[in-house]
Design a protein around this motif. Sequence first.
Motif, PDB file in Angstrom:
ATOM      1  N   ILE A 252       4.632   1.901   5.023  1.00  0.00           N
ATOM      2  CA  ILE A 252       3.506   2.485   5.760  1.00  0.00           C
ATOM      3  C   ILE A 252       2.795   3.531   4.886  1.00  0.00           C
ATOM      4  CG2 ILE A 252       2.871   3.844   7.779  1.00  0.00           C
ATOM      5  CD1 ILE A 252       5.231   2.604   9.251  1.00  0.00           C
ATOM      6  N   LEU A 253       3.591   4.404   4.219  1.00  0.00           N
ATOM      7  CA  LEU A 253       2.985   5.439   3.388  1.00  0.00           C
ATOM      8  C   LEU A 253       2.250   4.847   2.194  1.00  0.00           C
ATOM      9  CD1 LEU A 253       5.848   8.107   3.422  1.00  0.00           C
ATOM     10  CD2 LEU A 253       3.695   8.171   4.655  1.00  0.00           C
ATOM     11  N   GLU A 254       2.778   3.814   1.587  1.00  0.00           N
ATOM     12  CA  GLU A 254       2.118   3.200   0.429  1.00  0.00           C
ATOM     13  C   GLU A 254       0.812   2.523   0.840  1.00  0.00           C
ATOM     14  OE1 GLU A 254       6.181   2.319  -2.158  1.00  0.00           O
ATOM     15  OE2 GLU A 254       5.055   0.684  -1.250  1.00  0.00           O
ATOM     16  N   GLY A 255       0.767   1.962   2.075  1.00  0.00           N
ATOM     17  CA  GLY A 255      -0.491   1.384   2.554  1.00  0.00           C
ATOM     18  C   GLY A 255      -1.561   2.450   2.706  1.00  0.00           C
ATOM     19  N   GLU A 256      -1.183   3.590   3.308  1.00  0.00           N
ATOM     20  CA  GLU A 256      -2.140   4.685   3.445  1.00  0.00           C
ATOM     21  C   GLU A 256      -2.539   5.246   2.085  1.00  0.00           C
ATOM     22  OE1 GLU A 256      -3.662   5.917   6.284  1.00  0.00           O
ATOM     23  OE2 GLU A 256      -2.869   3.999   6.988  1.00  0.00           O
ATOM     24  N   LEU A 257      -1.576   5.274   1.143  1.00  0.00           N
ATOM     25  CA  LEU A 257      -1.869   5.804  -0.185  1.00  0.00           C
ATOM     26  C   LEU A 257      -2.871   4.919  -0.919  1.00  0.00           C
ATOM     27  CD1 LEU A 257      -1.293   7.874  -2.378  1.00  0.00           C
ATOM     28  CD2 LEU A 257       0.642   6.468  -3.117  1.00  0.00           C
ATOM     29  N   ALA A 258      -2.741   3.598  -0.760  1.00  0.00           N
ATOM     30  CA  ALA A 258      -3.689   2.686  -1.414  1.00  0.00           C
ATOM     31  C   ALA A 258      -5.100   2.912  -0.869  1.00  0.00           C
ATOM     32  CB  ALA A 258      -3.249   1.242  -1.201  1.00  0.00           C
ATOM     33  N   ARG A 259      -5.213   3.083   0.455  1.00  0.00           N
ATOM     34  CA  ARG A 259      -6.526   3.330   1.042  1.00  0.00           C
ATOM     35  C   ARG A 259      -7.101   4.659   0.561  1.00  0.00           C
ATOM     36  NH1 ARG A 259      -8.372   5.615   5.612  1.00  0.00           N
ATOM     37  NH2 ARG A 259      -6.275   6.211   6.250  1.00  0.00           N
ATOM     38  N   PHE A 260      -6.236   5.663   0.428  1.00  0.00           N
ATOM     39  CA  PHE A 260      -6.680   6.970  -0.048  1.00  0.00           C
ATOM     40  C   PHE A 260      -7.169   6.882  -1.491  1.00  0.00           C
ATOM     41  CE2 PHE A 260      -5.527  10.842  -2.382  1.00  0.00           C
ATOM     42  CZ  PHE A 260      -6.292  11.775  -1.711  1.00  0.00           C
ATOM     43  N   ARG A 261      -6.471   6.122  -2.322  1.00  0.00           N
ATOM     44  CA  ARG A 261      -6.866   6.001  -3.724  1.00  0.00           C
ATOM     45  C   ARG A 261      -8.215   5.279  -3.854  1.00  0.00           C
ATOM     46  NH1 ARG A 261      -0.901   4.574  -6.190  1.00  0.00           N
ATOM     47  NH2 ARG A 261      -0.344   6.718  -6.791  1.00  0.00           N
ATOM     48  N   ASP A 262      -8.460   4.281  -3.013  1.00  0.00           N
ATOM     49  CA  ASP A 262      -9.765   3.594  -3.045  1.00  0.00           C
ATOM     50  C   ASP A 262     -10.900   4.571  -2.736  1.00  0.00           C
ATOM     51  OD1 ASP A 262      -8.421   0.537  -1.568  1.00  0.00           O
ATOM     52  OD2 ASP A 262      -8.465   1.261  -3.646  1.00  0.00           O
ATOM     53  N   ALA A 263     -10.651   5.442  -1.720  1.00  0.00           N
ATOM     54  CA  ALA A 263     -11.672   6.431  -1.375  1.00  0.00           C
ATOM     55  C   ALA A 263     -11.860   7.435  -2.511  1.00  0.00           C
ATOM     56  CB  ALA A 263     -11.276   7.156  -0.083  1.00  0.00           C
ATOM     57  N   ALA A 264     -10.756   7.786  -3.204  1.00  0.00           N
ATOM     58  CA  ALA A 264     -10.851   8.733  -4.311  1.00  0.00           C
ATOM     59  C   ALA A 264     -11.667   8.145  -5.455  1.00  0.00           C
ATOM     60  CB  ALA A 264      -9.448   9.124  -4.793  1.00  0.00           C
ATOM     61  N   VAL A 265     -11.526   6.824  -5.708  1.00  0.00           N
ATOM     62  CA  VAL A 265     -12.308   6.174  -6.771  1.00  0.00           C
ATOM     63  C   VAL A 265     -13.791   6.220  -6.446  1.00  0.00           C
ATOM     64  CG1 VAL A 265     -12.770   3.961  -7.883  1.00  0.00           C
ATOM     65  CG2 VAL A 265     -10.415   4.724  -7.546  1.00  0.00           C
TER      66      VAL A 265
END
Length: 606
Positions: A101-114
């Motif tokens: 669950i945390l890695e899924g949220e982290l991937a979405r966060f990284r996309d927004a950071a890019v």
Amino acid sequence: MLASSALAERRLFRLLQQSLDGSPDAQAESAVLARVLGAHLERVVDSSGLPPEQRRGLASRLSATMAAYEAAARNFLAASPQDRADRLGALLASHRRLREILEGELARFRDAAVVGAAQLEALQRATWLPAFLRDLARNSERANHLNRAVLATQEFEARFFEHTAAALRATVESGPQPSGRSLEPDLALLGDVERLAGLPEARALSGDLRNAARRVDALLRQPLEPAAVPTLAAAVGQVVERLEALRPLLEVERDRALADLALVNESVVSFVETLSAASLFALLVGFLVVAAVTRAVTASLDALRDGMDRVRQGRLDVEVQAAGGDETAEMAAVFNRMVAELRESRAKLQAYQQDLERIVEERTRALREAQAQLVQAEKLSAVGELVAGVAHELNNPLTSVLGYAQLLEADPSTPEDLREYARVVVREADRARHIVQNLLTFARPQAVDREPVDVNAVVRHTLEVPRADGEGVRVETRLHPEPLVVLGNALQLQQVFLNIVRNALQAMRDRPGRLEISTTRAGDRAVVEFADTGPGIAPEHLGRVFDPFFTTKKVGEGTGLGLSLSYGIVRDHGGTIRVRNRPEGGACFTVELPLAQPGHREAAGP
């Protein structure tokens, strides 16, 4: 999200450590980590930016996963050591679901950071903006780098505890075995931290963190026995301490840069949306408001940074005051706790240093005493060899002189005046014979039988001997309430005590005085002290009182062998004899003798 992942891996490591060594520290930290992880998961939901429906779904999944995780942890710790390997699977399954669950949220966060980074680059290339705003936008890249450095420390922490937890998991499942994976690839993240932060302090702390992590890696490359788990936990604790020192430094610098970036964003928006004079006035008011807010925010950060500078200078009387209940105030509270712990550590270190100096001083004094005793023993041995030959050569002519003088005294035809001369010759020859006998006793001590002897009884018997000297001297005794049994010869010990008592009485024969005799127990040794109120011993004579033939008495009152014989007797009993001057006046002789083993103590006579 990275912080939550790191907390999850750290919690798993402490659970596995608790199962292997039962450490109360691991149990306490595991409970704290559970609460902190729960708070971080709530923050993940609040900062997710999802619509309300999706946010409630995320909160529900995290809550259910954490409940299953905690139940699996309790079952795992409650199981016997033989059953823990079987229950470990349920704990690891819950842990994996939480990480997914945390890695899924982290991937979405990284996309927004890019996307955000791309927008920032576009803003820097916007030629229609005034030059000062473009410069400020370019400076905002600093905030991005610092934020990435903070994320790199969180990612390193997550990977580090994932690696160490895997080693403990292998020990629980299959027994001790070395780790098949190295931490070196993960240490590259610390290089990213140093490059992105660009701070000398960050480089120093990162270097210490890298060395501490390599020590943990070296432990994991060996088969991890359960007995070695406390050592591993201590090494892991050093890594955690250095992480908790590095991350606040980066976060302070990041928050300062973010405050500047907020000013840039506000300025750009105001410039684009306002073109009229009123808008320009509003822009000016906005600048003032932002400046005031920024100043209020950065004031606490400045105070925190000043506190860090003072700590680096060695001044630990720092306490940062930060108003409010935001992250800056929380950071100041953490900093104050850290400084308090440093003060406590410094105080403990200073106390340890003082104890060490005291121990060194005591050991040095004991070494000097042992060296003095060794010199005295060598001196006695050398003098003894000389005395033995001289005494033997004197004994034969003295026997002849004494014999002929006795014959001359007993002959009826000897005139009275010659008979008186013969009596003087007999008396002085007999005195010389006693001196020679003492010399032989000093040079060649005879072997005597040893038996359990009560030192208190020897002291009492010594004081029963009639004393011609020191009639005006009061003798006081303070004997140990229990028998002090040593393995020795009562007559020889009585001779030692009698020599010391006679010397004390003779020193006080011309004045009223007091002789205090006490017996005590010091560990496995009996201690006898003879303290008088006489004139004491001249400082230049203190080092010679046990030398053969040394005496300060008048000619004919002593041979200077009494204390030398006493020294040899005490040494043969495995003890020591010392002398010192008392501060209040007088001399004090101290005799220490090793106590007999418990099997001999009951056999001691009264």
